[in-house]
Write a protein that holds these residues in place. Structure first.
Motif, PDB file in Angstrom:
ATOM      1  N   SER A 125       2.273   6.584  -6.988  1.00  0.00           N
ATOM      2  CA  SER A 125       1.250   7.537  -7.438  1.00  0.00           C
ATOM      3  C   SER A 125       1.754   8.973  -7.315  1.00  0.00           C
ATOM      4  CB  SER A 125      -0.031   7.357  -6.619  1.00  0.00           C
ATOM      5  OG  SER A 125      -0.531   6.049  -6.739  1.00  0.00           O
ATOM      6  N   TYR A 164      -5.412  11.046  -4.053  1.00  0.00           N
ATOM      7  CA  TYR A 164      -6.822  10.772  -3.763  1.00  0.00           C
ATOM      8  C   TYR A 164      -7.129   9.314  -4.062  1.00  0.00           C
ATOM      9  CZ  TYR A 164      -7.392  15.812  -3.426  1.00  0.00           C
ATOM     10  OH  TYR A 164      -7.285  17.127  -3.050  1.00  0.00           O
ATOM     11  N   LEU A 165      -7.482   8.588  -3.019  1.00  0.00           N
ATOM     12  CA  LEU A 165      -7.896   7.200  -3.146  1.00  0.00           C
ATOM     13  C   LEU A 165      -9.423   7.106  -3.066  1.00  0.00           C
ATOM     14  CD1 LEU A 165      -5.163   5.608  -0.864  1.00  0.00           C
ATOM     15  CD2 LEU A 165      -5.124   5.911  -3.337  1.00  0.00           C
ATOM     16  N   SER A 166      -9.946   5.895  -3.120  1.00  0.00           N
ATOM     17  CA  SER A 166     -11.401   5.728  -3.144  1.00  0.00           C
ATOM     18  C   SER A 166     -12.074   6.209  -1.863  1.00  0.00           C
ATOM     19  CB  SER A 166     -11.751   4.251  -3.386  1.00  0.00           C
ATOM     20  OG  SER A 166     -11.162   3.430  -2.388  1.00  0.00           O
ATOM     21  N   GLU A 167     -11.352   6.136  -0.747  1.00  0.00           N
ATOM     22  CA  GLU A 167     -11.986   6.475   0.527  1.00  0.00           C
ATOM     23  C   GLU A 167     -11.257   7.554   1.314  1.00  0.00           C
ATOM     24  OE1 GLU A 167     -12.337   2.849   2.665  1.00  0.00           O
ATOM     25  OE2 GLU A 167     -13.916   2.030   1.364  1.00  0.00           O
ATOM     26  N   LYS A 181       0.826  -1.208   0.000  1.00  0.00           N
ATOM     27  CA  LYS A 181       0.000   0.000   0.000  1.00  0.00           C
ATOM     28  C   LYS A 181       0.863   1.263   0.000  1.00  0.00           C
ATOM     29  CE  LYS A 181      -3.888  -2.148   2.451  1.00  0.00           C
ATOM     30  NZ  LYS A 181      -4.690  -2.159   3.698  1.00  0.00           N
TER      31      LYS A 181
END
Length: 306
Positions: free
Chosen positions: A22, A138-141, A15
């Motif tokens: 990214s 910016y991730l999904s959550e 992670k």
């Protein structure tokens, strides 16, 4: 990427690597856009090339051991600032500071630390400009600010640093005094060369007959871009487009009527003698600049208000 065999937090490690990868992609995109814009506006490329890398697990473990820290994911994120690293190579020292300013000016970039080894070189002669920044990922959550180290150098600085790095590891950091002295002298030559090349480039620009034209072109382009800047992020419905067309048509008709009245008034005031003609010519010369300004600015503004 292979992990050290003693490392057990594999899922967390993956992670973290995603975040750093990214961040490198985001910063690289920012730099590519800036470089392309600069090339379009100035016909000049301030960035020669860009390289990026994720620090290897072995290098990370070695650095943590050197700082007497336990090898954990938390310590990696907290204490290692160059897990994600990027190197920008420029032609001239002036480009280094220009690029650094452009990066710092980005609204979503946070400059955490700066080390200017150009103004204050290291004792061994090393010169470069280092920035540690954070960019939002910016991730999904959630959103996470991730650190990236950026090194900005000229071609000559990078050439010296690459050779010095190889020699440093060949002697495991204990190079003979004579070699360290030679490297320091080479660093001084590199600094002198960068200074001479920058001076030469500035002198060439003074001989460029297009420089003044280029300046006015930039001014006009900026004026035009400022007019359409807000339109990039707006949506106009079809009804609004039709309303704008009607308003523009009315505005054009009003301008045309005003110009016709101005023309008729001018025709009615024909000069009575040659002296009158000469006098009006002189008056026109004096008022010419003001009339141009008035015509292109004041008249248009007044018509827009009608």
């Amino acid at each position: 990427m292979d992990l050290p065999i003693f490392y057990s937090e594999e899922d967390e490690w993956k992670k973290v690597m995603l975040m750093y990868d990214s961040a490198l992609k985001e910063v690289n995109t920012k730099l590519e856009i800036l470089n392309n814009e600069f090339k379009l506006n100035h016909q000049y490329n301030p960035i020669e090339h860009i390289t990026s890398r994720i620090k290897t697990p072995q290098s990370i473990a070695k650095k943590l051991r050197h700082n007497n820290k336990e090898l954990t994911v938390e310590n990696i994120v907290k204490y290692i600032n160059d897990v994600a690293g990027m190197r920008i190579i420029c032609s001239f020292t002036s480009d280094i500071y220009r690029i650094a300013d452009l990066i710092a000016a980005q609204s979503d970039v946070n400059v955490l630390k700066v080390k200017d080894y150009i103004t204050c070189p290291k004792p061994n002669g090393y010169t470069s400009y280092h920035m540690i920044i954070s960019v939002p990922i910016y991730l999904s959550e959630m959103m996470v600010n991730v650190k990236v180290e950026i090194q900005i150098r000229t071609i000559a600085m990078d050439f010296w640093a690459s050779l010095e790095h190889k020699i440093y590891y060949k002697f495991e950091g204990n190079a003979p005094e004579s070699i360290r002295k030679e490297l320091k002298e080479c660093a001084e030559i590199v600094s002198f060369l960068d200074h001479k090349m920058l001076s030469l480039n500035e002198e060439i620009r003074l001989y460029n007959p297009e420089s003044e034209i280029e300046h006015y072109r930039e001014v006009v382009s900026e004026s035009f871009q400022s007019m359409i800047r807000e339109s990039y992020g707006t949506v106009i419905d079809e009804e609004d487009i039709n309303q704008e067309e009607d308003e523009e048509k009315s505005s054009q008709e009003a301008r045309q009527e005003m110009y016709e009245d101005l023309f008729e008034n001018t025709k009615a005031e024909q000069p009575d003698s040659l002296e009158d003609v000469l006098e009006r010519v002189e008056e026109a010369k004096e008022k010419n600049k003001f009339f141009r300004f008035f015509k292109h600015n004041v008249m248009n503004e007044e018509m827009d208000k009608m």
